[in-house]
Design an enzyme around this catalytic site. Structure first.
Site, PDB file in Angstrom:
ATOM      1  N   ASN A  18       0.862  -1.187   0.000  1.00 13.34           N
ATOM      2  CA  ASN A  18       0.000   0.000   0.000  1.00 13.34           C
ATOM      3  C   ASN A  18       0.896   1.235   0.000  1.00 13.34           C
ATOM      4  OD1 ASN A  18      -1.847   2.014   0.443  1.00 13.34           O
ATOM      5  ND2 ASN A  18      -2.298   1.425   2.563  1.00 13.34           N
ATOM      6  N   LYS A  20      -0.003   4.221  -0.244  1.00 10.75           N
ATOM      7  CA  LYS A  20      -0.720   5.363   0.339  1.00 10.75           C
ATOM      8  C   LYS A  20      -0.573   6.597  -0.582  1.00 10.75           C
ATOM      9  CE  LYS A  20       0.238   3.409   4.827  1.00 10.75           C
ATOM     10  NZ  LYS A  20      -0.066   3.489   6.239  1.00 10.75           N
ATOM     11  N   HIS A 102      -9.522   0.654   4.508  1.00  8.68           N
ATOM     12  CA  HIS A 102      -8.280   0.901   5.236  1.00  8.68           C
ATOM     13  C   HIS A 102      -8.569   1.819   6.424  1.00  8.68           C
ATOM     14  CE1 HIS A 102      -4.243   2.266   6.199  1.00  8.68           C
ATOM     15  NE2 HIS A 102      -3.811   1.202   5.551  1.00  8.68           N
ATOM     16  N   GLU A 104      -7.109   4.283   7.584  1.00  6.98           N
ATOM     17  CA  GLU A 104      -6.968   5.724   7.318  1.00  6.98           C
ATOM     18  C   GLU A 104      -8.229   6.271   6.656  1.00  6.98           C
ATOM     19  OE1 GLU A 104      -3.219   5.381   5.295  1.00  6.98           O
ATOM     20  OE2 GLU A 104      -2.294   4.780   7.194  1.00  6.98           O
ATOM     21  N   GLU A 172      -5.395  -5.409  10.323  1.00  5.11           N
ATOM     22  CA  GLU A 172      -4.387  -4.378  10.570  1.00  5.11           C
ATOM     23  C   GLU A 172      -4.720  -3.633  11.857  1.00  5.11           C
ATOM     24  OE1 GLU A 172      -2.419  -3.062   6.725  1.00  5.11           O
ATOM     25  OE2 GLU A 172      -4.358  -2.061   6.725  1.00  5.11           O
ATOM     26  N   GLY A 178       2.044   2.098  10.644  1.00  5.61           N
ATOM     27  CA  GLY A 178       2.926   3.255  10.488  1.00  5.61           C
ATOM     28  C   GLY A 178       3.589   3.705  11.775  1.00  5.61           C
ATOM     29  N   SER A 218       3.328  -2.231  10.349  1.00 11.88           N
ATOM     30  CA  SER A 218       4.774  -2.159  10.570  1.00 11.88           C
ATOM     31  C   SER A 218       5.518  -3.450  10.214  1.00 11.88           C
ATOM     32  CB  SER A 218       5.074  -1.738  12.016  1.00 11.88           C
ATOM     33  OG  SER A 218       4.546  -0.444  12.262  1.00 11.88           O
TER      34      SER A 218
HETATM   35  C1  PEP Z   1      -0.859  -0.090   5.779  1.00  8.47           C
HETATM   36  O1  PEP Z   1      -0.894   1.047   5.347  1.00  8.47           O
HETATM   37  O2  PEP Z   1      -1.747  -0.879   5.440  1.00  8.47           O
HETATM   38  C2  PEP Z   1       0.217  -0.483   6.684  1.00  8.47           C
HETATM   39  C3  PEP Z   1       0.189  -1.665   7.220  1.00  8.47           C
HETATM   40  O3  PEP Z   1       1.214   0.452   6.911  1.00  8.47           O
HETATM   41  P1  PEP Z   1       2.646   0.168   7.616  1.00  8.47           P
HETATM   42  O4  PEP Z   1       3.184  -1.101   7.036  1.00  8.47           O
HETATM   43  O5  PEP Z   1       3.467   1.364   7.267  1.00  8.47           O
HETATM   44  O6  PEP Z   1       2.387   0.032   9.082  1.00  8.47           O
END
Ligand code: PEP
Length: 256
Positions: A18, A20, A102, A104, A172, A178, A218
Site C-alpha cells: 500500500n 498510500k 483501510h 486511514e 491491521e 505506520g 509495521s
Molecule cells: C498499511 O498502510 O496498510 C500499513 C500496514 O502500513 P505500515 O506497514 O506502514 O504500518
C-alpha cells in the site's frame, strides 16, 4: 492422499503493497524497476496499490507476475461524484484489485462499517477483487474488545456479500500501522485464528479454509519471516516498507 489434499487446500501466500499518498513520476519508475527485478515465487501473489493517479502507469509498466490495485473505489459506476473513481473504471484499465476499508479511510474520511461493506459488494459485483481491511484501535485492544471490533467489521461485509472467493481480509491493528509497533506473531495469530473461526461460523467452512487473512502493521524485512510462520497468517499488507527495497524480502517470506 492427505498430502495431495493439503496442497490443493493451501492458501496462496499474498503480499500487498500500500503506497498510500506517496510517490512521484520518478519514484514510481524506481519502484516499478525494483518490482520487475523480483523473482516472484510461484506460491506467492503480489499486488501493489499506488495512488489512483499512478495506477494505470504502474499497471502498464509492471511485469505480469505482479498485479495492481487501487486504494479506494466508490459505490457507483459513473456520474456526478466529484473526486471518486469506480471499480468499472479499474476494469476498463485492466486493474483487478482494490483496497477497501483501510483504517486511514475509516478514520480520516469517516467511512463506516456499513459503507465499507457496500463498497466491497459493489467492487466484487464489478469483477474487482478486494483487499478488505479491518482492525482495532489501541483503546479497543486495551479494553479487551479486539474480537468484538473485528467481528463487527466482518459482519458489515458479510451482510452485503455471500461469496468470499475474491476477498482477501487484511487484519491491521490500527496501533501498529505506520508506528513501528508491530503486533507480536502470537498477538496476530490469535486474531487471525479468531477471524478464521468467525468465517467458519458465520460464512462457511469453505470460506474459512480458503480466505487469505493478511497481517498489516509495521511489517518489514526483519519481522516478516516469523510472522509468516504462523499458521493463520497468509501474507501481509505492507505500507511504509512497500516503498523500500526490503519489500523484496517480504515478498520472498512466504517461502519457508
Ligand atoms: C498499511 O498502510 O496498510 C500499513 C500496514 O502500513 P505500515 O506497514 O506502514 O504500518
Amino acid at each position: 492422499m492427505y498430502c495431495d489434499l493439503a496442497i490443493i487446500m493451501a492458501r496462496k501466500f499474498f503480499v500487498g503493497g500500500n503506497w498510500k499518498m506517496n510517490g512521484s513520476v520518478a519514484q514510481v519508475k524506481e519502484l516499478v524497476e525494483l518490482l520487475n527485478k523480483i523473482d516472484v515465487p510461484a506460491n506467492t501473489e503480489v499486488v501493489v496499490a499506488p495512488p489512483a493517479l499512478y495506477v494505470d502507469r504502474v499497471n502498464q509498466a509492471v511485469k505480469k507476475e505482479i498485479q495492481v490495485a487501487a486504494q479506494n473505489t466508490y459505490i457507483k459506476a459513473s456520474g456526478a461524484y466529484t473526486g471518486e473513481i469506480s471499480p468499472q473504471m479499474l476494469k476498463d484499465l485492466g486493474v483487478n484489485w482494490v483496497v477497501l476499508g483501510h483504517s486511514e479511510r475509516r478514520e480520516y474520511f469517516k467511512e463506516s462499517d456499513e459503507f465499507v461493506g457496500q463498497k466491497v459488494r459493489f467492487a466484487l459485483d464489478a469483477g474487482v477483487s478486494v483487499i478488505a481491511c479491518i482492525g482495532e484501535k489501541l483503546e479497543e485492544r486495551e479494553a479487551n474488545v479486539t474480537n468484538d471490533v473485528v467481528a463487527r467489521q466482518m459482519k458489515a461485509i458479510a451482510n452485503e456479500i455471500n461469496d468470499w472467493t475474491n476477498v482477501v481480509v487484511a487484519y491491521e491493528p490500527v496501533w501498529a500501522i505506520g508506528t513501528g509497533k508491530v503486533a507480536t506473531p502470537e498477538q496476530a495469530q490469535e486474531v487471525h485464528g479468531f477471524l478464521r473461526q468467525w468465517l467458519a461460523e458465520n460464512v462457511s467452512q469453505e470460506a474459512a479454509e480458503k480466505t487469505r487473512i493478511l497481517y498489516g502493521g509495521s511489517v518489514n524485512g526483519g519481522n516478516c519471516k516469523t510472522l509468516a510462520s504462523k499458521p493463520d497468517i497468509d501474507g501481509f499488507l505492507v505500507g511504509g516498507a512497500s516503498l523500500k527495497p526490503e519489500f523484496v524480502d517480504i515478498v520472498l517470506s512466504g517461502q519457508q
